[in-house]
Design a protein around this motif. Structure first.
Motif, PDB file in Angstrom:
ATOM      1  N   UNK A 174       8.818  23.039 124.792  1.00 31.78           N
ATOM      2  CA  UNK A 174       7.542  23.386 124.175  1.00 31.78           C
ATOM      3  C   UNK A 174       7.386  24.913 124.130  1.00 31.78           C
ATOM      4  N   UNK A 175       6.710  25.370 123.102  1.00 29.46           N
ATOM      5  CA  UNK A 175       6.588  26.821 122.951  1.00 29.46           C
ATOM      6  C   UNK A 175       5.797  27.202 121.723  1.00 29.46           C
ATOM      7  N   UNK A 176       6.309  28.181 120.969  1.00 26.87           N
ATOM      8  CA  UNK A 176       5.542  28.806 119.890  1.00 26.87           C
ATOM      9  C   UNK A 176       5.128  27.823 118.808  1.00 26.87           C
ATOM     10  N   UNK A 177       6.004  26.906 118.437  1.00 27.95           N
ATOM     11  CA  UNK A 177       5.640  25.993 117.350  1.00 27.95           C
ATOM     12  C   UNK A 177       4.533  25.027 117.778  1.00 27.95           C
ATOM     13  N   UNK A 178       4.496  24.676 119.065  1.00 33.23           N
ATOM     14  CA  UNK A 178       3.429  23.805 119.546  1.00 33.23           C
ATOM     15  C   UNK A 178       2.096  24.556 119.556  1.00 33.23           C
ATOM     16  N   UNK A 179       2.126  25.801 120.026  1.00 31.98           N
ATOM     17  CA  UNK A 179       0.909  26.614 120.035  1.00 31.98           C
ATOM     18  C   UNK A 179       0.401  26.841 118.614  1.00 31.98           C
ATOM     19  N   UNK A 180       1.330  27.089 117.694  1.00 39.50           N
ATOM     20  CA  UNK A 180       0.931  27.291 116.301  1.00 39.50           C
ATOM     21  C   UNK A 180       0.305  26.019 115.735  1.00 39.50           C
ATOM     22  N   UNK A 181       0.811  24.879 116.145  1.00 44.56           N
ATOM     23  CA  UNK A 181       0.289  23.607 115.649  1.00 44.56           C
ATOM     24  C   UNK A 181      -1.169  23.429 116.032  1.00 44.56           C
ATOM     25  N   UNK A 182      -1.506  23.553 117.305  1.00 42.66           N
ATOM     26  CA  UNK A 182      -2.887  23.289 117.719  1.00 42.66           C
ATOM     27  C   UNK A 182      -3.837  24.339 117.148  1.00 42.66           C
ATOM     28  N   UNK A 183      -3.387  25.582 117.038  1.00 37.31           N
ATOM     29  CA  UNK A 183      -4.253  26.607 116.444  1.00 37.31           C
ATOM     30  C   UNK A 183      -4.489  26.316 114.961  1.00 37.31           C
ATOM     31  N   UNK A 184      -3.470  25.807 114.291  1.00 44.08           N
ATOM     32  CA  UNK A 184      -3.616  25.455 112.865  1.00 44.08           C
ATOM     33  C   UNK A 184      -4.596  24.290 112.696  1.00 44.08           C
ATOM     34  N   UNK A 185      -4.500  23.280 113.550  1.00 40.88           N
ATOM     35  CA  UNK A 185      -5.417  22.141 113.459  1.00 40.88           C
ATOM     36  C   UNK A 185      -6.857  22.587 113.711  1.00 40.88           C
ATOM     37  N   UNK A 186      -7.054  23.483 114.675  1.00 44.03           N
ATOM     38  CA  UNK A 186      -8.407  23.989 114.958  1.00 44.03           C
ATOM     39  C   UNK A 186      -8.952  24.751 113.754  1.00 44.03           C
ATOM     40  N   UNK A 187      -8.103  25.563 113.108  1.00 43.69           N
ATOM     41  CA  UNK A 187      -8.554  26.299 111.911  1.00 43.69           C
ATOM     42  C   UNK A 187      -8.944  25.330 110.794  1.00 43.69           C
ATOM     43  N   UNK A 188      -8.144  24.318 110.594  1.00 47.02           N
ATOM     44  CA  UNK A 188      -8.442  23.328 109.545  1.00 47.02           C
ATOM     45  C   UNK A 188      -9.749  22.620 109.851  1.00 47.02           C
ATOM     46  N   UNK A 189      -9.939  22.222 111.110  1.00 46.09           N
ATOM     47  CA  UNK A 189     -11.166  21.520 111.492  1.00 46.09           C
ATOM     48  C   UNK A 189     -12.397  22.396 111.242  1.00 46.09           C
ATOM     49  N   UNK A 190     -12.321  23.638 111.641  1.00 47.85           N
ATOM     50  CA  UNK A 190     -13.469  24.528 111.452  1.00 47.85           C
ATOM     51  C   UNK A 190     -13.695  24.829 109.971  1.00 47.85           C
ATOM     52  N   UNK A 191     -12.616  24.920 109.214  1.00 44.75           N
ATOM     53  CA  UNK A 191     -12.746  25.127 107.776  1.00 44.75           C
ATOM     54  C   UNK A 191     -13.403  23.938 107.088  1.00 44.75           C
ATOM     55  N   UNK A 192     -13.032  22.730 107.504  1.00 48.73           N
ATOM     56  CA  UNK A 192     -13.649  21.534 106.939  1.00 48.73           C
ATOM     57  C   UNK A 192     -15.142  21.477 107.263  1.00 48.73           C
ATOM     58  N   UNK A 193     -15.500  21.822 108.493  1.00 46.29           N
ATOM     59  CA  UNK A 193     -16.907  21.776 108.873  1.00 46.29           C
ATOM     60  C   UNK A 193     -17.715  22.818 108.099  1.00 46.29           C
ATOM     61  N   UNK A 194     -17.203  24.047 108.050  1.00 45.98           N
ATOM     62  CA  UNK A 194     -17.910  25.098 107.322  1.00 45.98           C
ATOM     63  C   UNK A 194     -17.982  24.765 105.835  1.00 45.98           C
ATOM     64  N   UNK A 195     -16.858  24.345 105.267  1.00 42.42           N
ATOM     65  CA  UNK A 195     -16.836  24.017 103.845  1.00 42.42           C
ATOM     66  C   UNK A 195     -17.780  22.879 103.508  1.00 42.42           C
ATOM     67  N   UNK A 196     -17.815  21.859 104.389  1.00 45.10           N
ATOM     68  CA  UNK A 196     -18.721  20.743 104.144  1.00 45.10           C
ATOM     69  C   UNK A 196     -20.169  21.174 104.157  1.00 45.10           C
ATOM     70  N   UNK A 197     -20.531  22.055 105.101  1.00 45.86           N
ATOM     71  CA  UNK A 197     -21.909  22.543 105.168  1.00 45.86           C
ATOM     72  C   UNK A 197     -22.271  23.357 103.922  1.00 45.86           C
ATOM     73  N   UNK A 198     -21.361  24.210 103.477  1.00 51.76           N
ATOM     74  CA  UNK A 198     -21.619  25.040 102.298  1.00 51.76           C
ATOM     75  C   UNK A 198     -21.821  24.167 101.065  1.00 51.76           C
TER      76      UNK A 198
END
Length: 389
Positions: free
Chosen positions: A43-67
């Protein structure tokens, strides 16, 4: 042969859970330990990149949905905004919240993505959920009377449990629980079912926990059903409907995925007397293997399920990054096959139908409704539906 040697030989060959001997269970444990260690070493960089990417997508969906909900005033905008909010809530609870609170990403040493600091969009306080889920459920998986995740302490979950007339309503109760799942989990994590069923009064410590939970649940409800609609101004009704729909979708989806993990036909439950007080790691592994079930499907299903579609792998290795479960699933299945154990996996619709069939079957006295398997599940459900019509 000495008496001690004969006893040791007998213990090694005596059947254990899954019909395995102590020697076989030890070998099985070694193979699964090796799989786990391979992931830990890699485990390492690609795993860390994965969870950070999912968090960005989740927050983008929430913000986009509200807008979209604030800016749009037509049906199409409402559908798009509500869909985005529903997906955001599902990702927050399943792939992010559940797995971060398991400590799967603590190794990153990122204080913003850590089991001790993470706050999720849920009525249950993280610390309370971690106690009930991480410490109790994952330790006593599928042990009747010790693991309340098995039927949430309110349903009959095994033929060995004496049938009582009150179990007749458990299909209805299960449907209600699915709709209010977020708040049902909050009550379940407080052990309220045990207190009400046994007529126990709450201890001062438990009352203090209940106050914390109630405060958080009210804040959660106010956020979804008061604050956001008020901020929408004239369009508050549309926002309220969108929030209510997103919460309902998240609750029913989460309930379905989680119910499929331990309740379908073919998954075993365990009686307390059946278990050795000194359960070895290998025996614990076997109990997770026999007491868990997977959902097969495409990558997007696994993502939205929080990779609990790989429930078997999750219960064997709850601290491994969730994105690795699909990768190791073939190796885990090879271990099942090698030791003659049943790897319970079905597509989503079949697994949900199997779990619901079991809820209905166990609501009735033993023998009133036959157990199903993969081959006869759909025909039996069709016959039940035809009879109801």
């Amino acid at each position: 042969m000495t008496t001690a040697t004969a006893t040791a030989t007998a213990n090694a060959t005596a059947p254990r859970p899954g019909g395995l001997t102590a020697t076989e269970i030890e070998l099985l444990g070694q193979e699964l330990d090796a799989i786990r260690q391979d992931v830990l070493d890699d485990r390492g960089a690609r795993d860390a990149a994965y969870i950070r990417r999912v968090i960005r997508v989740q927050r983008g969906l929430e913000l986009g949905g509200r807008v979209v909900l604030l800016a749009g005033r037509n049906k199409a905008a409402w559908v798009v905004g509500t869909t985005a909010l529903s997906l955001a809530k599902i990702l927050d609870n399943m792939e992010i919240g559940h797995n971060v609170l398991h400590g799967q990403w603590d190794w990153m040493r990122d204080p913003k993505i850590h089991s001790s600091t993470w706050q999720w969009d849920h009525a249950t306080p993280p610390e309370q959920w971690q106690r009930a889920h991480n410490q109790v459920h994952h330790t006593y998986t599928n042990i009747i009377g010790m693991d309340n995740d098995l039927g949430y302490g309110i349903m009959r979950v095994d033929e060995a449990q004496p049938w009582k007339p009150r179990y007749l309503v458990q299909p209805l109760w299960n449907a209600v629980t699915a709709c209010i799942f977020e708040y049902g989990i909050a009550m379940y994590d407080l052990d309220l079912g045990d207190h009400l069923r046994e007529g126990r009064t709450m201890s001062p410590e438990k009352r203090a926990e209940a106050k914390v939970t109630l405060k958080r649940a009210l804040r959660q409800a106010a956020k979804d059903f008061v604050v956001w609609p008020l901020l929408s101004g004239p369009g508050w009704r549309a926002t309220l409907a969108a929030d209510a729909t997103a919460v309902l979708v998240r609750n029913v989806w989460s309930h379905s995925v989680i119910m499929c993990g331990h309740f379908p036909e073919g998954v075993e439950a365990f009686e307390q007397p059946d278990l050795d007080e000194d359960e070895s790691r290998g025996e614990w592994y076997v109990r997770q293997m026999l007491g868990s079930a997977n959902i097969s499907g495409p990558p997007v299903l696994h993502l939205l399920a929080g990779n609990l579609s790989h429930q078997i792998e999750h219960h064997l290795f709850p601290d491994l990054p969730s994105n690795r479960y699909g990768e190791i699933a073939p190796r885990v299945r090879e271990v099942f096959d090698k030791f003659g154990l049943n790897y319970c996996a079905r597509p989503l619709v079949q697994q949900v139908a199997s779990a619901w069939h079991k809820v209905v079957r166990l609501s009735l006295p033993n023998g009133w409704l036959a157990e199903t398997n993969r081959r006869n599940l759909v025909p039996q459900l069709r016959r039940l539906a035809a009879g109801a019509a």
